[in-house]
Design an enzyme around this catalytic site. Structure first.
Site, PDB file in Angstrom:
ATOM      1  N   LYS A  76       0.863  -1.182   0.000  1.00  0.00           N
ATOM      2  CA  LYS A  76       0.000   0.000   0.000  1.00  0.00           C
ATOM      3  C   LYS A  76       0.899   1.232   0.000  1.00  0.00           C
ATOM      4  O   LYS A  76       1.984   1.211   0.598  1.00  0.00           O
ATOM      5  CB  LYS A  76      -0.886  -0.028   1.245  1.00  0.00           C
ATOM      6  N   SER A 151      -9.652   1.636   3.076  1.00  0.00           N
ATOM      7  CA  SER A 151      -8.807   2.432   2.226  1.00  0.00           C
ATOM      8  C   SER A 151      -7.791   1.639   1.414  1.00  0.00           C
ATOM      9  O   SER A 151      -7.217   2.180   0.461  1.00  0.00           O
ATOM     10  CB  SER A 151      -8.074   3.478   3.073  1.00  0.00           C
ATOM     11  N   SER A 175      -9.639  -1.091   7.068  1.00  0.00           N
ATOM     12  CA  SER A 175      -9.150  -0.873   5.708  1.00  0.00           C
ATOM     13  C   SER A 175      -8.488  -2.048   5.019  1.00  0.00           C
ATOM     14  O   SER A 175      -8.222  -1.972   3.824  1.00  0.00           O
ATOM     15  CB  SER A 175      -8.170   0.289   5.694  1.00  0.00           C
TER      16      SER A 175
HETATM   17  N1  GLN Z   1     -12.910   3.477   6.737  1.00  0.00           N
HETATM   18  C1  GLN Z   1     -12.252   3.862   7.952  1.00  0.00           C
HETATM   19  C2  GLN Z   1     -11.888   5.333   7.906  1.00  0.00           C
HETATM   20  O1  GLN Z   1     -12.200   5.962   6.951  1.00  0.00           O
HETATM   21  C3  GLN Z   1     -11.056   2.987   8.196  1.00  0.00           C
HETATM   22  C4  GLN Z   1      -9.856   3.413   7.481  1.00  0.00           C
HETATM   23  C5  GLN Z   1      -8.658   2.568   7.753  1.00  0.00           C
HETATM   24  O2  GLN Z   1      -8.751   1.477   8.313  1.00  0.00           O
HETATM   25  N2  GLN Z   1      -7.497   3.098   7.377  1.00  0.00           N
HETATM   26  O3  GLN Z   1     -11.303   5.835   8.826  1.00  0.00           O
END
Ligand code: GLN
Length: 467
Positions: A76, A151, A175
């Site tokens: 990532k 994400s 994410s």
């Molecule tokens: N969807 C969650 C957020 O927007 C989790 C994001 C993540 O795990 N980096 O914070």
């Protein structure tokens, strides 16, 4: 294409394929699926060169076989790899090259892994759709009108399309698990502290963990095992207890929270069916959990507070983007941050700064910390009597690109089931449920949350439950 590490190693050993062939296959898959926008940088030449060297060494009888020799892994875009670009999906770090590798990455390299590229994501891991990226949205490999989740959407798609055998993502509130569920792959978030965060660009430091996406439980566990352990660069890193399979009762006992499975529509019905099919095979104990409505607010208060502090380092001086022709220092800070960060990131910095401000600190931040403690206590109670807690991943399946964008609260609320694991620091894994009578290509995945530091047992549970 060889889908598991063992099958690849056996095929190379028997002369059926070469490392170069396997790398070539992944690169072809990436190229054939450029519409998904999963990758930001592809290290094709470098990967081929490494693979050729491995093939030559093997031929010359000089190859030292390691656990991940020749295995292609994607990173990532918020995980540092020495000498390679790393921008957390944001303009503010465009062009930045990391002078060091994350401990997790270094451990994988030490075992012979090949890093094939960096994957697209929501800026600084902030989002559930991979649309908040400076590099454009990631699209689902099953249907490119759908989101891939986020994400770490690029990480999940990289595995889904065969662009890599494994992918590293980061999981602050789901994410890794949610995009894995949306792409029919397996996504694992380790216990907090099990994998060093050194070299992972921070979002919420008390939530973040590097996680793995893959298609094979043993391979994911192997990568996790290699990455994990105490690291002098991360004082929150821990050595996790490896519990053997024998510690698991031959018939595991799961818990579930009925209120989490309520709801209508094909997605929730699919979740309910999956739960029913588990009930046929295992003992499932229902538990009350009175805190569901606090999960999303608590997560967003604490994670944005941490983010507002973590992201203060991006000031146009030390890293990445600097606004041109600034009048003075203040103007340079303001413009570099205003122009460099995306909208979602700026929104979260403002929320985080607000909840930490003097007048609101106790009302929001302190209160959220207290709720976090209650959550840990209650989940510990639930897991005292059972081996793992079964939950849905999301309130809906992958939605159309650009849907819900005008109602971001809906997107925040869809994270309700994944944020729990990060709030309590426990490991969790999303598992694609097999044998479904689904008419569409979208499969249902459930997640299992396990006891803290019992990551190995969680894998064994996942393997049993996914049959
Ligand atoms: N969807 C969650 C957020 O927007 C989790 C994001 C993540 O795990 N980096 O914070």
């Amino acid at each position: 294409m060889y889908k598991t590490i063992t099958s690849l190693h056996e095929a190379v050993l028997s002369g059926e394929t070469t490392f170069e062939n396997q790398v070539g296959f992944h690169l072809q898959q990436i190229n054939d699926n450029l519409n998904t926008n999963a990758f930001i940088h592809i290290f094709g030449e470098e990967a081929i060169k490494t693979a050729k060297k491995l093939d030559q060494d093997l031929k010359a009888g000089m190859l030292t076989w390691k656990k991940l020799t020749g295995v292609c892994i994607s990173l990532k875009d918020n995980i540092c790899y020495q000498g390679h670009p790393c921008s957390a999906g944001s303009k503010i770090l465009e062009g930045y090259k990391s002078p060091f590798s994350a401990t997790a990455v270094q451990n994988l390299l030490n075992e012979g892994a090949i890093i094939i590229g960096t994957t697209n994501c929501d800026q600084f891991g902030m989002g559930s759709t991979s649309q908040n990226s400076h590099y454009g949205a990631v699209k689902n490999g099953i249907d490119d009108t759908l989101i891939a989740g986020g994400s770490s959407g690029g990480a999940a798609v990289s595995v889904q399309i065969g662009g890599s055998m494994l992918a590293l993502g980061s999981d602050t509130g789901g994410s890794v698990r949610q995009p894995a569920a949306f792409t029919n792959t397996i996504g694992f978030k380790p216990s907090y502290g099990a994998v060093s965060r050194y070299g992972l660009i921070a979002y919420g430091s008390s939530f973040d963990q590097i996680g793995v996406v893959g298609t094979d439980y043993d391979d994911i566990y192997l990568a996790f095992d290699i990455m994990s352990g105490i690291d002098i660069h991360d004082s929150t890193s821990i050595s996790i207890e490896i519990t053997s399979e024998n510690n698991l009762k031959s018939k595991p006992k799961f818990s579930y929270i009925p209120a989490m499975f309520e709801g209508e529509g094909a997605w929730m019905e699919g979740n309910q069916k999956a739960l029913e099919s588990l009930k046929e095979q295992f003992e499932l104990v229902p538990f009350d959990f009175e805190y569901i409505k606090y999960l999303v607010p608590t997560y967003y208060i604490l994670s944005t507070a941490e983010a507002s502090s973590n992201l203060s380092r991006f000031d146009g001086v030390r890293y990445g983007y600097r606004a041109e022709n600034a009048k003075d220092l203040q103007d340079m800070y303001i413009r570099s941050r205003s122009e460099g960060f995306g909208t979602e990131v700026k929104k979260r910095i403002m929320i985080g700064t607000f909840v930490l401000s003097e007048g609101y600190f106790d009302a929001y931040f302190t209160k959220a910390l207290k709720i976090r403690r209650l959550l840990v206590n209650r989940i510990n109670e639930i897991l005292y009597d059972t081996d793992g807690l079964i939950m849905p991943i999301s309130t809906s399946g992958p939605w159309k690109l650009n849907d819900k964008i005008t109602d971001p609260t809906q997107i925040y609320l869809s994270d309700v089931y994944t944020v729990l694991a990060n709030l309590v620091g426990m490991p969790a894994i999303s598992i694609p449920i097999k044998n479904q009578n689904q008419s569409s290509d979208i499969h249902i995945s459930l997640q299992i949350l396990g006891k803290k530091n019992h990551d190995y047992s969680l894998f064994n549970l996942a393997k049993l439950a996914s049959i």
